[in-house]
Design a protein around this motif. Structure first.
Motif, PDB file in Angstrom:
ATOM      1  N   PHE A  98       1.008  -1.331  -0.046  1.00 50.82           N
ATOM      2  CA  PHE A  98       0.140  -0.060   0.026  1.00 50.82           C
ATOM      3  C   PHE A  98       0.816   1.281   0.108  1.00 50.82           C
ATOM      4  CE2 PHE A  98      -2.505  -3.481   1.595  1.00 50.82           C
ATOM      5  CZ  PHE A  98      -3.497  -3.442   0.735  1.00 50.82           C
ATOM      6  N   ASP A  99       2.113   1.252   0.697  1.00 47.86           N
ATOM      7  CA  ASP A  99       2.798   2.285   0.583  1.00 47.86           C
ATOM      8  C   ASP A  99       3.320   2.430  -0.967  1.00 47.86           C
ATOM      9  OD1 ASP A  99       2.775   2.456   3.273  1.00 47.86           O
ATOM     10  OD2 ASP A  99       4.773   1.465   3.760  1.00 47.86           O
ATOM     11  N   HIS A 100       3.848   1.491  -1.472  1.00 47.53           N
ATOM     12  CA  HIS A 100       4.127   1.421  -3.183  1.00 47.53           C
ATOM     13  C   HIS A 100       3.220   1.888  -3.572  1.00 47.53           C
ATOM     14  CE1 HIS A 100       5.208  -0.163  -6.986  1.00 47.53           C
ATOM     15  NE2 HIS A 100       6.534  -0.213  -6.440  1.00 47.53           N
ATOM     16  N   LEU A 101       1.683   1.540  -3.614  1.00 44.27           N
ATOM     17  CA  LEU A 101       0.662   2.005  -4.535  1.00 44.27           C
ATOM     18  C   LEU A 101       0.699   3.480  -4.170  1.00 44.27           C
ATOM     19  CD1 LEU A 101      -1.911   1.341  -6.102  1.00 44.27           C
ATOM     20  CD2 LEU A 101      -3.145   0.870  -3.874  1.00 44.27           C
ATOM     21  N   ARG A 102       0.680   3.887  -2.960  1.00 46.78           N
ATOM     22  CA  ARG A 102       0.509   5.438  -2.888  1.00 46.78           C
ATOM     23  C   ARG A 102       1.581   6.364  -3.373  1.00 46.78           C
ATOM     24  NH1 ARG A 102       1.358   5.652   3.189  1.00 46.78           N
ATOM     25  NH2 ARG A 102       3.621   5.937   2.443  1.00 46.78           N
ATOM     26  N   ASP A 103       2.834   5.965  -2.936  1.00 51.33           N
ATOM     27  CA  ASP A 103       4.043   6.565  -3.207  1.00 51.33           C
ATOM     28  C   ASP A 103       4.652   6.531  -4.500  1.00 51.33           C
ATOM     29  OD1 ASP A 103       3.940   7.365  -0.608  1.00 51.33           O
ATOM     30  OD2 ASP A 103       5.306   6.045   0.109  1.00 51.33           O
ATOM     31  N   VAL A 104       4.492   5.236  -5.251  1.00 47.72           N
ATOM     32  CA  VAL A 104       4.988   5.040  -6.531  1.00 47.72           C
ATOM     33  C   VAL A 104       3.982   4.857  -7.666  1.00 47.72           C
ATOM     34  CG1 VAL A 104       6.690   3.524  -7.804  1.00 47.72           C
ATOM     35  CG2 VAL A 104       6.901   3.857  -5.474  1.00 47.72           C
ATOM     36  N   VAL A 105       2.945   4.371  -7.677  1.00 44.54           N
ATOM     37  CA  VAL A 105       2.060   4.195  -8.615  1.00 44.54           C
ATOM     38  C   VAL A 105       1.043   5.151  -8.606  1.00 44.54           C
ATOM     39  CG1 VAL A 105       0.392   2.673  -9.470  1.00 44.54           C
ATOM     40  CG2 VAL A 105       2.692   1.721  -8.451  1.00 44.54           C
ATOM     41  N   MET A 106       0.308   5.811  -7.472  1.00 47.77           N
ATOM     42  CA  MET A 106      -0.706   6.725  -7.632  1.00 47.77           C
ATOM     43  C   MET A 106      -0.370   8.161  -8.198  1.00 47.77           C
ATOM     44  SD  MET A 106      -3.641   5.368  -7.225  1.00 47.77           S
ATOM     45  CE  MET A 106      -4.515   6.986  -7.600  1.00 47.77           C
ATOM     46  N   PRO A 107       0.602   8.497  -7.955  1.00 52.66           N
ATOM     47  CA  PRO A 107       0.939   9.916  -8.232  1.00 52.66           C
ATOM     48  C   PRO A 107       0.665   9.851  -9.713  1.00 52.66           C
ATOM     49  CG  PRO A 107       2.496   9.328  -6.616  1.00 52.66           C
ATOM     50  CD  PRO A 107       1.937   7.946  -6.879  1.00 52.66           C
ATOM     51  N   GLY A 108       1.110   8.889 -10.572  1.00 56.91           N
ATOM     52  CA  GLY A 108       1.015   9.176 -11.953  1.00 56.91           C
ATOM     53  C   GLY A 108      -0.453   8.713 -12.563  1.00 56.91           C
ATOM     54  N   LEU A 109      -0.920   7.991 -11.766  1.00 57.46           N
ATOM     55  CA  LEU A 109      -2.385   7.623 -12.103  1.00 57.46           C
ATOM     56  C   LEU A 109      -3.531   8.711 -11.723  1.00 57.46           C
ATOM     57  CD1 LEU A 109      -2.579   3.719 -10.930  1.00 57.46           C
ATOM     58  CD2 LEU A 109      -2.423   4.677 -13.358  1.00 57.46           C
ATOM     59  N   ALA A 110      -3.157   9.400 -10.615  1.00 60.75           N
ATOM     60  CA  ALA A 110      -3.855  10.375 -10.159  1.00 60.75           C
ATOM     61  C   ALA A 110      -3.941  11.461 -11.197  1.00 60.75           C
ATOM     62  CB  ALA A 110      -3.445  11.012  -8.844  1.00 60.75           C
ATOM     63  N   GLU A 111      -2.612  11.817 -11.499  1.00 68.35           N
ATOM     64  CA  GLU A 111      -2.499  12.816 -12.767  1.00 68.35           C
ATOM     65  C   GLU A 111      -3.251  12.597 -13.836  1.00 68.35           C
ATOM     66  OE1 GLU A 111       1.247  14.532 -15.176  1.00 68.35           O
ATOM     67  OE2 GLU A 111       1.760  13.831 -13.195  1.00 68.35           O
ATOM     68  N   ARG A 112      -3.305  11.269 -14.352  1.00 65.13           N
ATOM     69  CA  ARG A 112      -4.045  10.823 -15.466  1.00 65.13           C
ATOM     70  C   ARG A 112      -5.693  10.910 -15.222  1.00 65.13           C
ATOM     71  NH1 ARG A 112      -4.700   4.810 -16.764  1.00 65.13           N
ATOM     72  NH2 ARG A 112      -2.227   4.523 -16.949  1.00 65.13           N
ATOM     73  N   ALA A 113      -5.963  10.391 -13.920  1.00 68.05           N
ATOM     74  CA  ALA A 113      -7.700  10.630 -13.617  1.00 68.05           C
ATOM     75  C   ALA A 113      -7.920  11.937 -13.909  1.00 68.05           C
ATOM     76  CB  ALA A 113      -7.690   9.929 -12.317  1.00 68.05           C
ATOM     77  N   ARG A 114      -7.072  12.965 -13.340  1.00 66.37           N
ATOM     78  CA  ARG A 114      -7.325  14.467 -13.237  1.00 66.37           C
ATOM     79  C   ARG A 114      -7.574  14.930 -14.487  1.00 66.37           C
ATOM     80  NH1 ARG A 114      -4.015  15.046  -7.942  1.00 66.37           N
ATOM     81  NH2 ARG A 114      -5.615  15.315  -6.330  1.00 66.37           N
ATOM     82  N   ALA A 115      -6.621  14.496 -15.406  1.00 59.64           N
ATOM     83  CA  ALA A 115      -6.952  14.802 -16.760  1.00 59.64           C
ATOM     84  C   ALA A 115      -7.905  14.206 -17.370  1.00 59.64           C
ATOM     85  CB  ALA A 115      -5.466  14.651 -17.314  1.00 59.64           C
ATOM     86  N   GLY A 116      -8.850  13.495 -16.769  1.00 58.16           N
ATOM     87  CA  GLY A 116      -9.810  13.081 -17.400  1.00 58.16           C
ATOM     88  C   GLY A 116      -9.718  11.411 -18.073  1.00 58.16           C
ATOM     89  N   GLY A 117      -8.566  10.873 -17.511  1.00 59.87           N
ATOM     90  CA  GLY A 117      -8.236   9.519 -18.049  1.00 59.87           C
ATOM     91  C   GLY A 117      -8.775   8.434 -17.181  1.00 59.87           C
ATOM     92  N   ARG A 118      -8.950   7.293 -17.842  1.00 63.41           N
ATOM     93  CA  ARG A 118      -9.543   6.135 -17.040  1.00 63.41           C
ATOM     94  C   ARG A 118      -8.426   5.330 -16.065  1.00 63.41           C
ATOM     95  NH1 ARG A 118      -9.740   0.740 -18.426  1.00 63.41           N
ATOM     96  NH2 ARG A 118     -11.889  -0.158 -18.143  1.00 63.41           N
ATOM     97  N   VAL A 119      -8.824   4.771 -14.977  1.00 65.36           N
ATOM     98  CA  VAL A 119      -7.889   4.219 -14.037  1.00 65.36           C
ATOM     99  C   VAL A 119      -8.715   3.173 -13.498  1.00 65.36           C
ATOM    100  CG1 VAL A 119      -6.616   4.327 -11.840  1.00 65.36           C
ATOM    101  CG2 VAL A 119      -6.539   6.202 -13.557  1.00 65.36           C
ATOM    102  N   ARG A 120      -8.086   1.938 -13.640  1.00 61.72           N
ATOM    103  CA  ARG A 120      -8.664   0.807 -13.011  1.00 61.72           C
ATOM    104  C   ARG A 120      -7.823  -0.193 -12.272  1.00 61.72           C
ATOM    105  NH1 ARG A 120     -12.143   3.451 -14.383  1.00 61.72           N
ATOM    106  NH2 ARG A 120     -13.946   2.682 -15.838  1.00 61.72           N
ATOM    107  N   LEU A 121      -8.390  -0.741 -11.098  1.00 58.66           N
ATOM    108  CA  LEU A 121      -7.647  -1.637 -10.327  1.00 58.66           C
ATOM    109  C   LEU A 121      -8.353  -2.713  -9.992  1.00 58.66           C
ATOM    110  CD1 LEU A 121      -7.266   1.864  -9.059  1.00 58.66           C
ATOM    111  CD2 LEU A 121      -5.699   0.676  -7.342  1.00 58.66           C
ATOM    112  N   TRP A 122      -7.637  -3.703  -9.546  1.00 58.59           N
ATOM    113  CA  TRP A 122      -8.361  -5.080  -9.424  1.00 58.59           C
ATOM    114  C   TRP A 122      -7.877  -5.911  -8.337  1.00 58.59           C
ATOM    115  CZ3 TRP A 122      -7.565  -9.643 -13.324  1.00 58.59           C
ATOM    116  CH2 TRP A 122      -8.552 -10.949 -12.787  1.00 58.59           C
ATOM    117  N   SER A 123      -8.558  -6.195  -7.311  1.00 60.21           N
ATOM    118  CA  SER A 123      -8.313  -7.110  -6.405  1.00 60.21           C
ATOM    119  C   SER A 123      -8.825  -8.479  -6.591  1.00 60.21           C
ATOM    120  CB  SER A 123      -9.050  -6.634  -4.868  1.00 60.21           C
ATOM    121  OG  SER A 123      -8.978  -7.520  -3.919  1.00 60.21           O
ATOM    122  N   ALA A 124      -7.909  -9.408  -7.180  1.00 61.19           N
ATOM    123  CA  ALA A 124      -8.306 -10.432  -7.689  1.00 61.19           C
ATOM    124  C   ALA A 124      -8.194 -11.675  -6.715  1.00 61.19           C
ATOM    125  CB  ALA A 124      -7.419 -11.017  -8.792  1.00 61.19           C
ATOM    126  N   ALA A 125      -9.110 -12.019  -5.892  1.00 56.26           N
ATOM    127  CA  ALA A 125      -9.144 -12.956  -4.700  1.00 56.26           C
ATOM    128  C   ALA A 125      -9.337 -12.171  -3.507  1.00 56.26           C
ATOM    129  CB  ALA A 125      -7.979 -13.849  -4.611  1.00 56.26           C
TER     130      ALA A 125
END
Ligand SMILES: C[S@@+](CC[C@H](N)C(=O)[O-])C[C@H]1O[C@@H](n2cnc3c(N)ncnc32)[C@H](O)[C@@H]1O
Length: 288
Positions: A98-125
């Motif tokens: 969750f630290d990695h998701l917050r600090d490494v992955v989410m900043p780029g995804l947040a930027e994309r989402a704020r620009a109107g882009g699509r972001v999808r996550l999956w908890s598979a099990a």
């Protein structure tokens, strides 16, 4: 011990349970859910399924095997799988993900989402929802407006009881203590209607997460690609060949540069290793 009917029972108890019964059950579980059962688990299988035999009014495991293998056995195969799978989970289990998701992955995804882009996550099990709600709280800690943007978390599990609990979104205060205080106070409300110590996921959290029943070795109806997949502490129960198949099946479902998080005792294996580059502890990025 040899029974009155001349069959050797594996586990002594109320019902006769032979090696042949065990083999049948292990075969059905493997075919239906990909789970590999070793005979060392015979006592556990007996104790979990003896309850089903009592509920169904059956007198032996032989009768139970006949039921689950028969054409009318669909519901009981599902109940058997639910009885034999381990649903252990925890909010923010393996917190480094969750630290990695917050600090490494989410900043780029947040930027994309704020620009109107699509972001999808999956908890598979996803078990009873603690993992996808932890993902949702992590997403919201970076992007508080996520539920109003095109950001969604799919949460799936083979066990309909777990999916139903996830949809309910109600947990005890003790269970939620595993979540950081700031996040649980912000995203969970007291739910006295469910009990004095119950907390319920609030509307924002619920809007982010959709629960569905899905078998990792069955059909996957999803069409869009995922930016983040959590597949943790489930393939450990599969045999090697099934694990390799699951890793390979993830590849075409991953968007460019997507991240896969797996359980602490799991490793990506087989040909998928060529495409999944380690990016932290039990964390992989999809290589181009
Ligand atoms: C030990 S829990 C892990 C939950 C969560 N991922 C975590 O790490 O806390 C394993 C979950 O996998 C589910 N499961 C087992 N076999 C499955 C399959 N073939 N397809 C989908 N889910 C499965 C079980 O129902 C259970 O909820």
């Amino acid at each position: 011990m040899t029974t009155a009917t001349g069959r050797d029972t594996l586990v002594e108890g109320e019902f006769v349970f032979t090696a042949e019964d065990f083999r049948h059950i292990a075969h059905i579980l493997h075919t239906h859910a990909g789970i590999a059962l070793n005979q060392s688990k015979a006592a556990l299988v007996y104790s979990r399924l003896a309850k089903r035999l009592r509920v169904l009014g059956l007198r032996s495991f032989r009768d139970y095997c006949a039921l689950v293998q028969g054409v009318d056995g669909v519901d009981e195969r599902q109940a058997m799988t639910a009885a034999l799978t381990t649903n252990v989970t925890r909010f923010f289990r393996e917190p480094h993900h969750f630290d990695h998701l917050r600090d490494v992955v989410m900043p780029g995804l947040a930027e994309r989402a704020r620009a109107g882009g699509r972001v999808r996550l999956w908890s598979a099990a996803c078990s009873n929802g603690q993992e996808p709600y932890s993902m949702a709280m992590t997403v919201l800690s970076v992007l508080p407006e996520a539920a109003d943007l095109d950001v969604r978390i799919l949460a799936t599990d083979i066990d309909p009881n777990m999916v139903a609990q996830g949809i309910t979104g109600v947990y005890s205060e003790e269970t939620l203590e595993a979540a950081p205080a700031l996040l649980r106070h912000r995203w969970f409300d007291k739910a006295p209607a469910h009990g004095p110590d119950r907390l319920s996921a609030n509307d924002t959290l619920r809007r982010l997460v959709s629960f569905k029943e899905l078998n990792l070795i069955g059909d996957w109806p999803m069409r869009g690609k995922f930016d983040v997949i959590f597949c943790r502490n489930v393939v450990i129960y599969f045999d090697d060949a099934t694990q390799e198949k699951v890793w390979n099946r993830f590849l075409p479902t991953m968007a460019a540069d997507a991240t896969l998080y797996i359980g602490h005792s799991e490793r990506v294996s087989g040909s998928a290793t060529a495409r999944l580059t380690p990016s932290g502890l039990t964390t992989y990025r999809l290589a181009a």
